[in-house]
Write a protein that holds these residues in place. Structure first.
Motif, PDB file in Angstrom:
ATOM      1  N   SER A  85       0.834  -1.213   0.000  1.00  0.00           N
ATOM      2  CA  SER A  85       0.000   0.000   0.000  1.00  0.00           C
ATOM      3  C   SER A  85       0.866   1.260   0.000  1.00  0.00           C
ATOM      4  O   SER A  85       0.657   2.194   0.786  1.00  0.00           O
ATOM      5  CB  SER A  85      -0.927   0.002   1.226  1.00  0.00           C
ATOM      6  N   LEU A  86       1.817   1.290  -0.885  1.00  0.00           N
ATOM      7  CA  LEU A  86       2.771   2.393  -0.922  1.00  0.00           C
ATOM      8  C   LEU A  86       2.100   3.700  -1.291  1.00  0.00           C
ATOM      9  O   LEU A  86       1.148   3.732  -2.093  1.00  0.00           O
ATOM     10  CB  LEU A  86       3.898   2.075  -1.905  1.00  0.00           C
ATOM     11  N   LYS A  87       2.616   4.769  -0.703  1.00  0.00           N
ATOM     12  CA  LYS A  87       2.099   6.119  -0.917  1.00  0.00           C
ATOM     13  C   LYS A  87       3.209   6.999  -1.491  1.00  0.00           C
ATOM     14  O   LYS A  87       4.395   6.723  -1.264  1.00  0.00           O
ATOM     15  CB  LYS A  87       1.627   6.704   0.412  1.00  0.00           C
ATOM     16  N   PRO A  88       2.864   8.071  -2.166  1.00  0.00           N
ATOM     17  CA  PRO A  88       3.908   8.977  -2.686  1.00  0.00           C
ATOM     18  C   PRO A  88       4.843   9.479  -1.589  1.00  0.00           C
ATOM     19  O   PRO A  88       6.032   9.678  -1.837  1.00  0.00           O
ATOM     20  CB  PRO A  88       3.093  10.110  -3.300  1.00  0.00           C
ATOM     21  N   GLU A  89       4.323   9.643  -0.388  1.00  0.00           N
ATOM     22  CA  GLU A  89       5.169  10.122   0.713  1.00  0.00           C
ATOM     23  C   GLU A  89       6.165   9.080   1.216  1.00  0.00           C
ATOM     24  O   GLU A  89       7.014   9.377   2.054  1.00  0.00           O
ATOM     25  CB  GLU A  89       4.317  10.630   1.885  1.00  0.00           C
ATOM     26  N   ASP A  90       6.080   7.858   0.692  1.00  0.00           N
ATOM     27  CA  ASP A  90       7.078   6.835   1.010  1.00  0.00           C
ATOM     28  C   ASP A  90       8.314   6.971   0.112  1.00  0.00           C
ATOM     29  O   ASP A  90       9.299   6.256   0.313  1.00  0.00           O
ATOM     30  CB  ASP A  90       6.495   5.434   0.832  1.00  0.00           C
ATOM     31  N   THR A  91       8.265   7.863  -0.856  1.00  0.00           N
ATOM     32  CA  THR A  91       9.397   8.069  -1.748  1.00  0.00           C
ATOM     33  C   THR A  91      10.607   8.546  -0.957  1.00  0.00           C
ATOM     34  O   THR A  91      10.548   9.532  -0.225  1.00  0.00           O
ATOM     35  CB  THR A  91       9.043   9.099  -2.829  1.00  0.00           C
ATOM     36  N   ALA A  92      11.714   7.812  -1.101  1.00  0.00           N
ATOM     37  CA  ALA A  92      12.918   8.117  -0.336  1.00  0.00           C
ATOM     38  C   ALA A  92      14.021   7.152  -0.758  1.00  0.00           C
ATOM     39  O   ALA A  92      13.773   6.160  -1.448  1.00  0.00           O
ATOM     40  CB  ALA A  92      12.671   7.980   1.162  1.00  0.00           C
ATOM     41  N   VAL A  93      15.226   7.447  -0.281  1.00  0.00           N
ATOM     42  CA  VAL A  93      16.304   6.459  -0.331  1.00  0.00           C
ATOM     43  C   VAL A  93      16.208   5.645   0.955  1.00  0.00           C
ATOM     44  O   VAL A  93      16.174   6.220   2.049  1.00  0.00           O
ATOM     45  CB  VAL A  93      17.688   7.125  -0.445  1.00  0.00           C
ATOM     46  N   TYR A  94      16.149   4.340   0.813  1.00  0.00           N
ATOM     47  CA  TYR A  94      16.008   3.445   1.958  1.00  0.00           C
ATOM     48  C   TYR A  94      17.360   2.824   2.287  1.00  0.00           C
ATOM     49  O   TYR A  94      18.044   2.293   1.398  1.00  0.00           O
ATOM     50  CB  TYR A  94      14.987   2.358   1.655  1.00  0.00           C
ATOM     51  N   TYR A  95      17.710   2.892   3.575  1.00  0.00           N
ATOM     52  CA  TYR A  95      18.991   2.386   4.043  1.00  0.00           C
ATOM     53  C   TYR A  95      18.785   1.229   5.010  1.00  0.00           C
ATOM     54  O   TYR A  95      17.939   1.304   5.906  1.00  0.00           O
ATOM     55  CB  TYR A  95      19.767   3.482   4.775  1.00  0.00           C
ATOM     56  N   CYS A  96      19.609   0.228   4.838  1.00  0.00           N
ATOM     57  CA  CYS A  96      19.680  -0.887   5.765  1.00  0.00           C
ATOM     58  C   CYS A  96      20.812  -0.603   6.753  1.00  0.00           C
ATOM     59  O   CYS A  96      21.852  -0.039   6.364  1.00  0.00           O
ATOM     60  CB  CYS A  96      19.960  -2.160   4.966  1.00  0.00           C
ATOM     61  N   ASP A 112      25.821   0.625  13.774  1.00  0.00           N
ATOM     62  CA  ASP A 112      27.256   0.661  13.512  1.00  0.00           C
ATOM     63  C   ASP A 112      27.612   0.586  12.029  1.00  0.00           C
ATOM     64  O   ASP A 112      28.659   1.078  11.613  1.00  0.00           O
ATOM     65  CB  ASP A 112      27.930  -0.513  14.242  1.00  0.00           C
ATOM     66  N   TYR A 113      26.778  -0.058  11.258  1.00  0.00           N
ATOM     67  CA  TYR A 113      27.088  -0.282   9.847  1.00  0.00           C
ATOM     68  C   TYR A 113      25.868   0.073   8.995  1.00  0.00           C
ATOM     69  O   TYR A 113      24.732  -0.198   9.382  1.00  0.00           O
ATOM     70  CB  TYR A 113      27.473  -1.749   9.612  1.00  0.00           C
ATOM     71  N   TRP A 114      26.164   0.625   7.810  1.00  0.00           N
ATOM     72  CA  TRP A 114      25.108   1.104   6.918  1.00  0.00           C
ATOM     73  C   TRP A 114      25.358   0.649   5.485  1.00  0.00           C
ATOM     74  O   TRP A 114      26.507   0.550   5.046  1.00  0.00           O
ATOM     75  CB  TRP A 114      25.047   2.632   6.948  1.00  0.00           C
ATOM     76  N   GLY A 115      24.270   0.397   4.785  1.00  0.00           N
ATOM     77  CA  GLY A 115      24.360   0.125   3.362  1.00  0.00           C
ATOM     78  C   GLY A 115      24.411   1.421   2.573  1.00  0.00           C
ATOM     79  O   GLY A 115      24.336   2.516   3.135  1.00  0.00           O
ATOM     80  N   GLN A 116      24.493   1.268   1.267  1.00  0.00           N
ATOM     81  CA  GLN A 116      24.640   2.441   0.391  1.00  0.00           C
ATOM     82  C   GLN A 116      23.307   3.082   0.050  1.00  0.00           C
ATOM     83  O   GLN A 116      23.263   4.205  -0.456  1.00  0.00           O
ATOM     84  CB  GLN A 116      25.362   2.039  -0.900  1.00  0.00           C
ATOM     85  N   GLY A 117      22.224   2.384   0.321  1.00  0.00           N
ATOM     86  CA  GLY A 117      20.896   2.920   0.065  1.00  0.00           C
ATOM     87  C   GLY A 117      20.333   2.471  -1.268  1.00  0.00           C
ATOM     88  O   GLY A 117      21.067   2.211  -2.216  1.00  0.00           O
ATOM     89  N   THR A 118      19.012   2.372  -1.322  1.00  0.00           N
ATOM     90  CA  THR A 118      18.321   2.025  -2.559  1.00  0.00           C
ATOM     91  C   THR A 118      17.122   2.958  -2.722  1.00  0.00           C
ATOM     92  O   THR A 118      16.400   3.220  -1.762  1.00  0.00           O
ATOM     93  CB  THR A 118      17.900   0.542  -2.559  1.00  0.00           C
ATOM     94  N   GLN A 119      16.928   3.459  -3.930  1.00  0.00           N
ATOM     95  CA  GLN A 119      15.888   4.449  -4.177  1.00  0.00           C
ATOM     96  C   GLN A 119      14.525   3.777  -4.346  1.00  0.00           C
ATOM     97  O   GLN A 119      14.382   2.816  -5.109  1.00  0.00           O
ATOM     98  CB  GLN A 119      16.213   5.244  -5.432  1.00  0.00           C
ATOM     99  N   VAL A 120      13.541   4.300  -3.654  1.00  0.00           N
ATOM    100  CA  VAL A 120      12.150   3.895  -3.822  1.00  0.00           C
ATOM    101  C   VAL A 120      11.364   5.141  -4.235  1.00  0.00           C
ATOM    102  O   VAL A 120      11.390   6.154  -3.532  1.00  0.00           O
ATOM    103  CB  VAL A 120      11.568   3.305  -2.526  1.00  0.00           C
ATOM    104  N   THR A 121      10.693   5.038  -5.368  1.00  0.00           N
ATOM    105  CA  THR A 121       9.894   6.150  -5.866  1.00  0.00           C
ATOM    106  C   THR A 121       8.466   5.673  -6.082  1.00  0.00           C
ATOM    107  O   THR A 121       8.245   4.687  -6.790  1.00  0.00           O
ATOM    108  CB  THR A 121      10.463   6.704  -7.178  1.00  0.00           C
ATOM    109  N   VAL A 122       7.523   6.366  -5.459  1.00  0.00           N
ATOM    110  CA  VAL A 122       6.111   6.016  -5.569  1.00  0.00           C
ATOM    111  C   VAL A 122       5.393   7.142  -6.304  1.00  0.00           C
ATOM    112  O   VAL A 122       5.364   8.282  -5.832  1.00  0.00           O
ATOM    113  CB  VAL A 122       5.477   5.795  -4.190  1.00  0.00           C
ATOM    114  N   SER A 123       4.835   6.811  -7.448  1.00  0.00           N
ATOM    115  CA  SER A 123       4.144   7.814  -8.252  1.00  0.00           C
ATOM    116  C   SER A 123       2.660   7.847  -7.902  1.00  0.00           C
ATOM    117  O   SER A 123       2.065   6.821  -7.575  1.00  0.00           O
ATOM    118  CB  SER A 123       4.327   7.523  -9.734  1.00  0.00           C
TER     119      SER A 123
END
Length: 124
Positions: A85-96, A112-123
């Motif tokens: 149920s994704l919304k446009p306001e969920d658009t962001a870079v998501y980090y693990c 302590d540790y972070w990933g590089q991020g993955t882009q999520v775009t909800v239109s």
């Protein structure tokens, strides 16, 4: 050094679903609590979800509760974020992120540790 590699981001229409994955390069994966955070354009990074290392207990931000599910496969050293149920306001870079110790946390500075991020775009 622990490496985290996210995958699964992309473009989706409002109401759709995506599943993010984060592979962790550490055999003692079960000893790490995991979290997902996100950063929208022009905003600070914010907490999304977290899961403990042993019992797999979870916590969520109010904005995603009931729509997102965090889970982990300790045999595959991977944590997932199922987003429905994704919304446009969920658009962001998501980090693990990984936190030494099994207790989950909503606090960014406790990881302590972070990933590089993955882009999520909800239109819309």
């Amino acid at each position: 050094q622990v490496q985290l590699i996210e995958s699964g981001g992309g473009l989706v229409q409002a109401g759709g679903s995506l599943r993010l994955s984060c592979a962790v390069s550490r055999r003692t994966f079960i000893n790490y609590a995991m979290g997902w955070f996100r950063q929208a354009p022009g905003k600070e990074r914010e907490f999304v979800a977290t899961i403990s290392g042993n019992l797999g207990t979870t916590s969520y931000a109010d904005s995603v509760k009931g729509r997102f599910t965090i889970s982990r496969d300790n045999a595959k050293n991977t944590v997932f974020l199922q987003m429905n149920s994704l919304k446009p306001e969920d658009t962001a870079v998501y980090y693990c992120a990984a936190r030494s110790g099994t207790s989950r946390s909503t606090r960014e500075y406790e990881y302590d540790y972070w990933g590089q991020g993955t882009q999520v775009t909800v239109s819309s």
